[in-house]
Design an enzyme around this catalytic site. Structure first.
Site, PDB file in Angstrom:
ATOM      1  CE1 TYR A   1       4.232   4.896  11.207  1.00 50.48           C
ATOM      2  CE2 TYR A   1       2.718   4.511  13.024  1.00 50.48           C
ATOM      3  CZ  TYR A   1       3.770   4.097  12.228  1.00 50.48           C
ATOM      4  OH  TYR A   1       4.358   2.879  12.460  1.00 50.48           O
TER       5      TYR A   1
ATOM      6  CD  GLU B   1       1.145   9.606   4.913  1.00 48.39           C
ATOM      7  OE1 GLU B   1       1.514   9.489   6.106  1.00 48.39           O
ATOM      8  OE2 GLU B   1       1.370   8.761   4.022  1.00 48.39           O
TER       9      GLU B   1
END
Length: 268
Positions: A48, A111
């Protein structure tokens, strides 16, 4: 006469050399392909960003960190390809899994826009991932895995390959959904319940926990002492497989999960 003959021969050789063109890339012969080859990408690493979408894009494109893909939190979720899969992205950092280290060179990084966590008086509060975003991530993973043949055990979180440094994608990332989608393996609930009864009677020592975690792939100290480094590794494991409690305490449920997962790896 002999000198003239040598002179003519020399001139002929020079003439031949002058008409030979150097190699150019349009002459590259690609008609034959070697059977013995494999994809550069052996691992797929999930993160993240701990930033909003605009700042995530800025950091991943303008600073000394990058990833192959960024999955936005807008609707519908925009998926950005920031680095071509044939090139190395700088997303894993100092990392390892089993016998492999420095995984940037052998991985594809995804991501996910998510703010991560905030510190509160009662501890860290993590941000949940919207279901639509997870559906997008799963679709992207399926495509990457199909093209590169990445094994289920090599789909990992950043916290698993760097447990002393990183927590992402955190305890709210729904790994079980990846298992339900056929992307990763998952411990059988009945087998875990059976092992839990055994470990509730007698809990293994620190060496056992450290050995089991290392057998799965985590870089684990083997000191026989349950130190902070060992705790961090178990937290990474619990964030994937036992998300309701991820405190790094080597309890019976964690032992049951470890036993079932490592026993499965021993099967043919």
């Amino acid at each position: 006469m002999k000198s003239l003959l040598v002179l003519f021969l020399s001139l002929g050789l020079l003439s031949a050399c002058s008409t030979t063109r150097p190699f150019t890339m349009d002459q590259l012969n690609t008609s034959i392909t070697a059977k013995s080859q494999a994809s550069r990408a052996r691992f797929l690493i999930l993160h993240y960003t701990a930033l909003d979408q605009a700042r995530s894009l800025h950091v991943l494109t303008e600073q000394a960190v990058s990833s192959h893909y960024l999955v936005g939190d807008d609707q519908p979720n925009t998926v950005y390809r920031l680095v071509d899969e044939s090139r190395m992205a700088l997303h894993a950092g100092v990392s390892s899994w089993k016998t492999h280290a420095q995984l940037n060179a052998s991985s594809i990084g995804i991501e996910i826009v998510n703010l991560g966590y905030v510190e509160t008086p009662t501890g860290r509060q993590y941000q949940a991932f919207p279901q639509q975003q997870i559906d997008t991530v799963i679709t992207l993973i399926k495509d990457i895995v199909a093209r590169h043949g990445i094994k289920p055990e090599n789909i990992l979180g950043h916290g698993e390959i760097a447990p002393q440094r990183k927590p992402d994608p955190g305890p709210l990332f729904p790994w079980k959904q990846l298992a339900d989608a056929g992307l990763i393996e998952w411990p059988n609930a009945d087998a875990v319940a059976a092992q839990l009864l055994i470990f509730q009677q007698a809990l293994p020592d620190a060496v056992w926990f450290q050995t089991k975690l290392a057998e799965i792939g985590y870089a684990t100290p083997k000191t026989g002492i349950w130190d902070q480094e060992s705790k961090n590794v178990l937290i990474a494991f619990q964030c994937r497989y036992r998300q309701h409690t991820f405190d790094g305490i080597p309890d019976a449920e964690s032992a049951a999960l470890l036993e079932v997962i490592t026993s499965k790896k021993k099967l043919p």
